[in-house]
Design a protein around this motif. Structure first.
Motif, PDB file in Angstrom:
ATOM      1  N   ALA A  12       0.825  -1.206   0.000  1.00  0.00           N
ATOM      2  CA  ALA A  12       0.000   0.000   0.000  1.00  0.00           C
ATOM      3  C   ALA A  12       0.858   1.253   0.000  1.00  0.00           C
ATOM      4  CB  ALA A  12      -0.944   0.002   1.217  1.00  0.00           C
ATOM      5  N   VAL A  13       1.875   1.229   0.836  1.00  0.00           N
ATOM      6  CA  VAL A  13       2.773   2.393   0.901  1.00  0.00           C
ATOM      7  C   VAL A  13       3.457   2.628  -0.447  1.00  0.00           C
ATOM      8  CG1 VAL A  13       4.863   3.301   1.959  1.00  0.00           C
ATOM      9  CG2 VAL A  13       3.144   2.194   3.382  1.00  0.00           C
ATOM     10  N   LEU A  14       3.942   1.540  -1.053  1.00  0.00           N
ATOM     11  CA  LEU A  14       4.630   1.668  -2.333  1.00  0.00           C
ATOM     12  C   LEU A  14       3.695   2.164  -3.415  1.00  0.00           C
ATOM     13  CD1 LEU A  14       6.809  -1.581  -2.271  1.00  0.00           C
ATOM     14  CD2 LEU A  14       7.586   0.775  -1.951  1.00  0.00           C
ATOM     15  N   LEU A  15       2.471   1.574  -3.482  1.00  0.00           N
ATOM     16  CA  LEU A  15       1.538   1.979  -4.517  1.00  0.00           C
ATOM     17  C   LEU A  15       1.010   3.388  -4.277  1.00  0.00           C
ATOM     18  CD1 LEU A  15      -0.550  -1.227  -5.259  1.00  0.00           C
ATOM     19  CD2 LEU A  15       1.079  -0.089  -6.760  1.00  0.00           C
ATOM     20  N   LEU A  16       0.757   3.718  -3.010  1.00  0.00           N
ATOM     21  CA  LEU A  16       0.287   5.057  -2.695  1.00  0.00           C
ATOM     22  C   LEU A  16       1.335   6.092  -3.078  1.00  0.00           C
ATOM     23  CD1 LEU A  16      -1.756   6.966  -1.501  1.00  0.00           C
ATOM     24  CD2 LEU A  16      -0.895   6.410   0.780  1.00  0.00           C
ATOM     25  N   SER A  17       2.589   5.800  -2.796  1.00  0.00           N
ATOM     26  CA  SER A  17       3.658   6.717  -3.188  1.00  0.00           C
ATOM     27  C   SER A  17       3.694   6.870  -4.699  1.00  0.00           C
ATOM     28  CB  SER A  17       5.004   6.197  -2.673  1.00  0.00           C
ATOM     29  OG  SER A  17       4.999   6.121  -1.268  1.00  0.00           O
ATOM     30  N   SER A  18       3.545   5.762  -5.416  1.00  0.00           N
ATOM     31  CA  SER A  18       3.555   5.805  -6.875  1.00  0.00           C
ATOM     32  C   SER A  18       2.402   6.636  -7.399  1.00  0.00           C
ATOM     33  CB  SER A  18       3.470   4.381  -7.439  1.00  0.00           C
ATOM     34  OG  SER A  18       3.327   4.401  -8.836  1.00  0.00           O
ATOM     35  N   THR A  19       1.225   6.471  -6.777  1.00  0.00           N
ATOM     36  CA  THR A  19       0.048   7.218  -7.215  1.00  0.00           C
ATOM     37  C   THR A  19       0.259   8.711  -7.041  1.00  0.00           C
ATOM     38  OG1 THR A  19      -1.420   5.402  -6.631  1.00  0.00           O
ATOM     39  CG2 THR A  19      -2.406   7.584  -6.797  1.00  0.00           C
ATOM     40  N   SER A 376      -6.524  -0.845  -3.010  1.00  0.00           N
ATOM     41  CA  SER A 376      -7.562  -0.019  -2.386  1.00  0.00           C
ATOM     42  C   SER A 376      -6.943   1.160  -1.637  1.00  0.00           C
ATOM     43  CB  SER A 376      -8.415  -0.865  -1.437  1.00  0.00           C
ATOM     44  OG  SER A 376      -9.171  -1.815  -2.152  1.00  0.00           O
ATOM     45  N   ALA A 377      -5.805   0.920  -0.981  1.00  0.00           N
ATOM     46  CA  ALA A 377      -5.105   2.011  -0.294  1.00  0.00           C
ATOM     47  C   ALA A 377      -4.628   3.056  -1.295  1.00  0.00           C
ATOM     48  CB  ALA A 377      -3.931   1.455   0.499  1.00  0.00           C
ATOM     49  N   ALA A 378      -4.144   2.608  -2.450  1.00  0.00           N
ATOM     50  CA  ALA A 378      -3.692   3.548  -3.473  1.00  0.00           C
ATOM     51  C   ALA A 378      -4.850   4.366  -4.026  1.00  0.00           C
ATOM     52  CB  ALA A 378      -2.995   2.789  -4.601  1.00  0.00           C
ATOM     53  N   LEU A 379      -6.001   3.712  -4.228  1.00  0.00           N
ATOM     54  CA  LEU A 379      -7.196   4.423  -4.676  1.00  0.00           C
ATOM     55  C   LEU A 379      -7.613   5.466  -3.638  1.00  0.00           C
ATOM     56  CD1 LEU A 379      -9.614   4.788  -6.595  1.00  0.00           C
ATOM     57  CD2 LEU A 379     -10.712   2.856  -5.434  1.00  0.00           C
ATOM     58  N   ALA A 380      -7.550   5.107  -2.367  1.00  0.00           N
ATOM     59  CA  ALA A 380      -7.862   6.062  -1.302  1.00  0.00           C
ATOM     60  C   ALA A 380      -6.898   7.241  -1.334  1.00  0.00           C
ATOM     61  CB  ALA A 380      -7.805   5.366   0.055  1.00  0.00           C
ATOM     62  N   PRO A 416     -10.270  -3.163  -6.271  1.00  0.00           N
ATOM     63  CA  PRO A 416     -10.099  -2.065  -5.305  1.00  0.00           C
ATOM     64  C   PRO A 416     -11.379  -1.253  -5.135  1.00  0.00           C
ATOM     65  CG  PRO A 416      -8.749  -1.722  -7.286  1.00  0.00           C
ATOM     66  CD  PRO A 416      -9.395  -3.039  -7.438  1.00  0.00           C
ATOM     67  N   TYR A 417     -11.544  -0.747  -3.925  1.00  0.00           N
ATOM     68  CA  TYR A 417     -12.788  -0.066  -3.567  1.00  0.00           C
ATOM     69  C   TYR A 417     -12.515   0.928  -2.448  1.00  0.00           C
ATOM     70  CZ  TYR A 417     -17.259   0.622  -1.186  1.00  0.00           C
ATOM     71  OH  TYR A 417     -18.347   1.182  -0.575  1.00  0.00           O
TER      72      TYR A 417
END
Length: 454
Positions: A12-19, A376-380, A416-417
């Motif tokens: 989640a951290v990695l994808l959120l950072s990427s987003t 889902s964390a990245a979408l958030a 994801p949701y």
């Protein structure tokens, strides 16, 4: 912490950072500063120093513009921006109560969906959909995907070309008293259609953003419940009227007027409190007040407890009620059946639901796969970037239960949701809250499309 959950958090951290890094950072304000709009529900203070001292320089309201010079600091885990007001006063404001402006628009060009209408009804939505789809036939289309218990049509609105590779499903107002969310998504539909060619997100036109992404929107998933909440008992079929009155006689015994966790005074539900003893002098809600609290469909089934995701284990109300009755079987209601059919009709990149209240974004579910938890964390994170609302892992919420649409999407479809909790005060939200919610969400669909175009 188990290995799967730890892996999910890391992903989640990695994808959120990427987003977030895929967008220009809001910290990269130009030398002249970045325009921000204040979005408090009520009001906010401009202070000489960051924090909650008595050094208030001015009071700011929703819609006020300030210029952020890029300076920020944290006090007690709260972020503050250093800004200049239109009156030339410099000071500090809480970052969570302002959002940046990436595209300036002319509000007067949006003349159809009325943001000041206190009761935006099912009939208004139908009429607006017909006009919007007729005005923008190359951008918008609508289809009936099912009927409610009382025979009201449930609509899917498609924004963009349905033949593109990326698809997003958004549903609103599965809970009746949260009907302001229908007004929100309808105004978003009008906004993006009206500015399809002239609007932009970081220099990319909306038309280009949606060249590869289509949004599939259910503006009102529970039309009978909305009509009951807004118009009274006569808005539903006679076969359900006696049942609803029976619900009132049961439910009023555990409803008491008092202060909630957000320090608002409202009708508070005590049925989960085994030690609750009703004060003999406590007032009951009137039948009309009770109907305004209604979340369920016409049969007293809470539609967001009726999905086949942990349904068997749900231990809430045992009979029809204004809230928290899961129904006689999973997906027993026509409203949930049509949402399931729509969700299974194509492969969606992600799903979003609009609820109220809380001013935050829920994501994840117990039992989620590590990869989908991270997605889902990245979408958030994308929605946080656009709206300023903070993400919160669902398992850390209060009285978390399953049986919801988002639970089923993540557990059954592995997609994801997020749940977007709009507004601050008890539902039905007062109309003055709409402006703050609208400002926060106006550019969110552009951010979502941009994230899918990476």
């Amino acid at each position: 912490m188990n290995t799967a959950r730890l892996t999910a958090i890391i992903l989640a951290v990695l994808l959120l950072s990427s987003t977030l890094l895929s967008f220009p950072s809001v910290l990269r304000a130009d030398p002249g500063g970045m325009t921000m709009i204040c979005v408090p529900t009520d009001e906010m203070s401009l202070r000489a120093e960051p924090g909650l001292g008595d050094d208030i320089l001015a009071t700011l309201y929703c819609g006020d513009r300030v210029t952020w010079d890029g300076e920020q600091t944290d006090v007690n885990e709260v972020t503050y921006y250093h800004v200049l007001t239109a009156d030339g006063i410099t000071g500090w404001i809480r970052a969570e109560f302002c959002v940046p402006v990436y595209f300036e628009y002319d509000d007067s060009l949006l003349g159809l969906v009325d943001p000041d209408e206190e009761l935006y009804t099912y009939e208004m939505m139908k009429a607006d959909l017909e006009t919007l789809c007729g005005t923008y036939p190359d951008i918008l289309s609508s289809a009936v995907i099912g009927q409610s218990l009382c025979g009201r049509d449930i609509y899917e609105v498609t924004l963009g070309n349905p033949e593109v590779p990326h698809h997003v499903m958004l549903q609103s107002t599965i809970h009746a008293r949260e009907y302001m969310n229908t007004q929100l998504v309808m105004r978003l539909i009008e906004y993006y259609a009206a500015y399809y060619d002239t609007g932009s997100w970081f220099g990319t036109s909306y038309r280009d953003l949606f060249a590869n992404t289509a949004l599939h929107i259910v503006p009102m998933a529970n039309p009978d419940g909305v009509a009951l909440c807004q118009e009274g008992i006569g808005a539903v079929s006679e076969e359900y009227q006696a049942l609803i009155r029976e619900c009132y006689e049961r439910d009023k015994m555990t409803l008491e007027f008092g202060e909630d966790s957000m320090h608002d005074y409202t009708w508070i539900e005590h049925y989960k409190d085994e030690e609750y003893i009703r004060d003999g002098n406590a007032a009951f809600p009137s039948f009309e007040e009770y109907l305004q609290l209604w979340k369920a469909n016409a049969a007293g089934v809470d539609l967001n407890r009726n999905f086949d995701a942990g349904w068997e284990a749900l231990d809430q109300k045992k009979e029809p009620a204004y809230t928290d009755f899961k129904g006689s079987a999973p997906v027993s209601e026509p409203e949930t059946q049509c949402l399931v059919a729509m969700a299974e009709s194509r492969t969606y990149d992600c799903f979003l639901s609009y609820h109220s209240k809380g001013g935050l974004i829920y994501y994840d579910v117990e039992g989620n796969t590590a990869s989908n938890s991270a997605a889902s964390a990245a979408l958030a994170g994308t929605m946080q970037y656009a709206t300023g609302y903070k993400p919160k892992e669902t398992m850390k919420g209060i009285d978390v239960v399953l049986g919801g649409f988002g639970d089923w999407v993540q557990l059954a479809l592995d997609r994801p949701y997020v749940t977007l909790e709009c507004g601050r005060h008890p539902c039905p939200l007062a109309q003055y809250e709409f402006e703050s919610i609208w400002i926060r969400y106006r550019e969110s669909w552009a951010a979502l499309a941009a994230s899918l175009n990476r």
